[in-house]
Scaffold this motif. Structure first.
Motif, mmCIF file in Angstrom:
data_model
loop_
_atom_site.group_PDB
_atom_site.id
_atom_site.type_symbol
_atom_site.label_atom_id
_atom_site.label_comp_id
_atom_site.label_asym_id
_atom_site.label_seq_id
_atom_site.Cartn_x
_atom_site.Cartn_y
_atom_site.Cartn_z
ATOM 1 N N VAL A 251 43.249 41.099 29.068
ATOM 2 C CA VAL A 251 42.409 42.359 28.964
ATOM 3 C C VAL A 251 42.543 42.498 26.971
ATOM 4 O O VAL A 251 41.353 42.818 26.617
ATOM 5 N N ALA A 252 43.459 41.732 26.519
ATOM 6 C CA ALA A 252 43.389 41.904 24.943
ATOM 7 C C ALA A 252 42.484 40.899 24.362
ATOM 8 O O ALA A 252 42.106 40.997 23.351
ATOM 9 N N ARG A 253 41.984 40.109 24.905
ATOM 10 C CA ARG A 253 40.800 39.019 24.477
ATOM 11 C C ARG A 253 39.495 39.568 24.519
ATOM 12 O O ARG A 253 39.064 39.986 25.547
ATOM 13 N N PRO A 254 38.747 39.745 23.293
ATOM 14 C CA PRO A 254 37.626 40.673 23.316
ATOM 15 C C PRO A 254 36.514 39.706 24.202
ATOM 16 O O PRO A 254 36.478 38.308 24.395
ATOM 17 N N ALA A 255 35.832 40.378 24.949
ATOM 18 C CA ALA A 255 34.879 39.659 26.104
ATOM 19 C C ALA A 255 33.503 39.725 25.446
ATOM 20 O O ALA A 255 33.162 40.517 24.691
ATOM 21 N N PRO A 256 32.815 38.694 25.595
ATOM 22 C CA PRO A 256 31.390 38.578 25.147
ATOM 23 C C PRO A 256 30.280 39.310 25.977
ATOM 24 O O PRO A 256 29.689 38.565 26.415
ATOM 25 N N ASN A 257 30.487 40.437 25.924
ATOM 26 C CA ASN A 257 29.414 41.345 26.756
ATOM 27 C C ASN A 257 29.445 42.496 25.873
ATOM 28 O O ASN A 257 30.215 42.835 24.755
ATOM 29 N N ASP A 258 28.438 43.635 26.272
ATOM 30 C CA ASP A 258 28.413 44.697 25.567
ATOM 31 C C ASP A 258 29.354 45.630 25.357
ATOM 32 O O ASP A 258 29.631 46.365 24.494
ATOM 33 N N LEU A 259 30.584 45.502 26.390
ATOM 34 C CA LEU A 259 31.628 46.637 26.286
ATOM 35 C C LEU A 259 32.759 46.009 25.426
ATOM 36 O O LEU A 259 33.448 46.639 25.031
ATOM 37 N N GLY A 260 32.754 44.511 25.260
ATOM 38 C CA GLY A 260 33.823 44.100 24.551
ATOM 39 C C GLY A 260 35.230 43.990 25.372
ATOM 40 O O GLY A 260 35.996 43.594 24.823
ATOM 41 N N GLN A 261 34.969 44.217 26.724
ATOM 42 C CA GLN A 261 36.162 44.292 27.649
ATOM 43 C C GLN A 261 35.738 43.451 28.830
ATOM 44 O O GLN A 261 34.637 43.573 29.464
ATOM 45 N N PRO A 262 36.696 43.121 29.529
ATOM 46 C CA PRO A 262 36.435 42.443 30.822
ATOM 47 C C PRO A 262 35.867 43.447 31.666
ATOM 48 O O PRO A 262 36.464 44.682 31.649
ATOM 49 N N VAL A 263 34.828 43.034 32.537
ATOM 50 C CA VAL A 263 34.228 44.111 33.490
ATOM 51 C C VAL A 263 35.207 44.017 34.759
ATOM 52 O O VAL A 263 35.686 43.118 35.119
ATOM 53 N N VAL A 264 35.188 45.383 35.170
ATOM 54 C CA VAL A 264 36.126 45.409 36.247
ATOM 55 C C VAL A 264 35.567 45.702 37.555
ATOM 56 O O VAL A 264 34.484 46.571 37.628
ATOM 57 N N SER A 265 35.479 45.033 38.800
ATOM 58 C CA SER A 265 34.998 45.234 39.918
ATOM 59 C C SER A 265 36.269 45.565 40.974
ATOM 60 O O SER A 265 37.379 44.529 40.832
ATOM 61 N N VAL A 266 35.932 46.266 41.812
ATOM 62 C CA VAL A 266 36.923 46.675 42.875
ATOM 63 C C VAL A 266 36.459 46.509 44.181
ATOM 64 O O VAL A 266 35.049 47.160 44.553
ATOM 65 N N THR A 267 36.974 45.908 45.152
ATOM 66 C CA THR A 267 36.303 45.718 46.478
ATOM 67 C C THR A 267 37.399 45.853 47.615
ATOM 68 O O THR A 267 38.179 45.064 47.669
ATOM 69 N N PRO A 268 37.277 46.881 48.420
ATOM 70 C CA PRO A 268 38.212 47.162 49.175
ATOM 71 C C PRO A 268 37.980 46.361 50.439
ATOM 72 O O PRO A 268 36.791 45.953 50.776
ATOM 73 N N ARG A 269 39.036 45.774 51.213
ATOM 74 C CA ARG A 269 38.783 44.934 52.318
ATOM 75 C C ARG A 269 39.774 45.517 53.579
ATOM 76 O O ARG A 269 40.657 46.154 53.437
ATOM 77 N N ARG A 270 39.278 44.900 54.723
ATOM 78 C CA ARG A 270 40.025 45.316 55.879
ATOM 79 C C ARG A 270 41.532 44.787 56.091
ATOM 80 O O ARG A 270 42.547 45.225 56.601
ATOM 81 N N GLY A 271 41.425 43.527 55.279
ATOM 82 C CA GLY A 271 42.682 42.568 55.611
ATOM 83 C C GLY A 271 42.647 41.889 54.269
ATOM 84 O O GLY A 271 41.854 41.856 53.264
ATOM 85 N N PRO A 272 43.763 40.793 54.139
ATOM 86 C CA PRO A 272 43.806 40.205 52.760
ATOM 87 C C PRO A 272 42.633 39.002 52.801
ATOM 88 O O PRO A 272 41.964 38.659 53.779
ATOM 89 N N SER A 273 42.070 38.882 51.726
ATOM 90 C CA SER A 273 40.861 38.029 51.237
ATOM 91 C C SER A 273 41.549 36.404 51.550
ATOM 92 O O SER A 273 42.363 36.043 51.156
ATOM 93 N N PRO A 274 40.516 35.906 52.347
ATOM 94 C CA PRO A 274 40.736 34.544 52.783
ATOM 95 C C PRO A 274 40.980 33.452 51.651
ATOM 96 O O PRO A 274 41.690 32.492 51.739
ATOM 97 N N THR A 275 40.045 33.736 50.698
ATOM 98 C CA THR A 275 39.825 32.631 49.655
ATOM 99 C C THR A 275 39.823 33.603 48.290
ATOM 100 O O THR A 275 39.331 34.645 48.251
#
Length: 315
Positions: free
Chosen positions: A237-261
């Motif tokens: 997170v401390a590394r400036p990101a080359p995007n408009d926010l200047g921070q990593p983009v966060v995505s959150v994905t709920p799943r029924r069980g552990p992700s296979p890959t």
């Protein structure tokens, strides 16, 4: 300039100036708002509203200077002397000794803070703050980044806009609190101001392999947790990101069980954990994601809904 934009950008500094002029701290805000309202029309027309509001604020607090009536005869006899002294006393227009000193600050990483925490941090560094809300299904009030972005040097005359989540007007899917858990983990790792509900023992996995387990009561002091989980997230997170926010983009994905890959590789398969999982992906882009994938964090819950396994996969 729009009056409300000016108020949002400069009110903090103006309140500080009013306090410096002797206004009690609990009254400074109302004094500033009164002056802004009185100068509304002039603010709309001004190239720099500070040139209108700052003198008006000083006049409101200190009063208008009183002039003395001097007989015309005395003025005529003293004209030469007065002129000589007047030349010496006229202030340099480039000098504004009553203005607060201009300070500089570097915009810090704000991801993992709430809107209130980010605003307080910037104000303590004498930076004016505005907040821009972005409707999302994530918990409201979570900071996504800033404009200017992290690492930028700004002065106290500039405004940093904090970009933060807000409650949307549409209906979000029911993820049974998975997004709350995800953001609680990010805040736990990055700022220490939240904590998800952990199981008694949390297994730790890196790139598909279990590297150990930590009691939940020891997460704050565990060297394994710090080295394998917290530090990689903080460093990413401390590394400036080359995007408009200047921070990593966060995505959150709920799943029924552990992700296979994860990025085409087999994911961790924690033993004795059969509950749902939540995948958090931090994507900075550029060289920070050398294999084209972001930093992935899988949170796997036990049957009681507690985080029982944390699995990281590096970019």
């Amino acid at each position: 300039m729009d009056v409300e934009d000016y108020r949002a950008a400069r009110r903090t500094r103006l309140v500080g100036l009013a306090t410096d002029l002797g206004v009690p701290a609990d009254e400074a805000g109302s004094v500033v708002d009164r002056v802004i309202e009185a100068q509304r029309r002039r603010i709309l027309r001004a190239d720099d509203p500070d040139d209108v509001v700052v003198p008006a604020l000083r006049e409101e607090v200190l009063g208008r200077p009183r002039s003395r009536l001097v007989p015309a005869v005395i003025l005529a006899l003293a004209a030469v002397v007065v002129a000589a002294f007047a030349l010496a006393l006229v202030p340099d227009p480039d000098e504004r000794p009553d203005d607060p000193p201009v300070r500089t600050a570097t915009v810090p990483s704000l991801l993992g803070l709430t809107t209130e925490e980010a605003t307080s941090l910037l104000v303590r560094n004498h930076v004016a703050v505005a907040v821009r809300a972005v409707p999302q299904c994530n918990p409201a009030g979570q900071v996504l980044g800033s404009v200017p972005s992290m690492g930028t040097t700004v002065t106290s005359d500039e405004v940093v806009t904090v970009i933060a989540t807000a409650a949307p007007t549409w209906t979000c899917p029911d993820d049974e609190g998975a997004r709350d858990t995800a953001w609680a983990l990010l805040r736990f790792l990055l700022s220490g101001t939240a904590r998800p509900d952990f199981a008694d023992t949390v297994s730790v996995h890196v790139d598909g392999t279990q590297v150990g387990a930590v009691r939940s009561t020891d997460l704050g002091s565990s060297g394994l947790w710090r080295t394998v989980v917290r530090d990689p997230v903080v460093q990413y997170v401390a590394r400036p990101a080359p995007n408009d926010l200047g921070q990593p983009v966060v995505s959150v994905t709920p799943r029924r069980g552990p992700s296979p890959t994860t990025c085409g590789r087999p994911s961790a398969r924690p033993l004795r954990v059969a509950g749902r999982s939540t995948r958090i992906v931090l994507t900075a882009g550029g060289r920070a994601d050398v294999r084209g994938c972001g930093l992935t964090i899988d949170l796997v819950e036990d049957g009681r809904g507690r985080v029982a396994a944390v699995a990281l996969a590096g970019p």
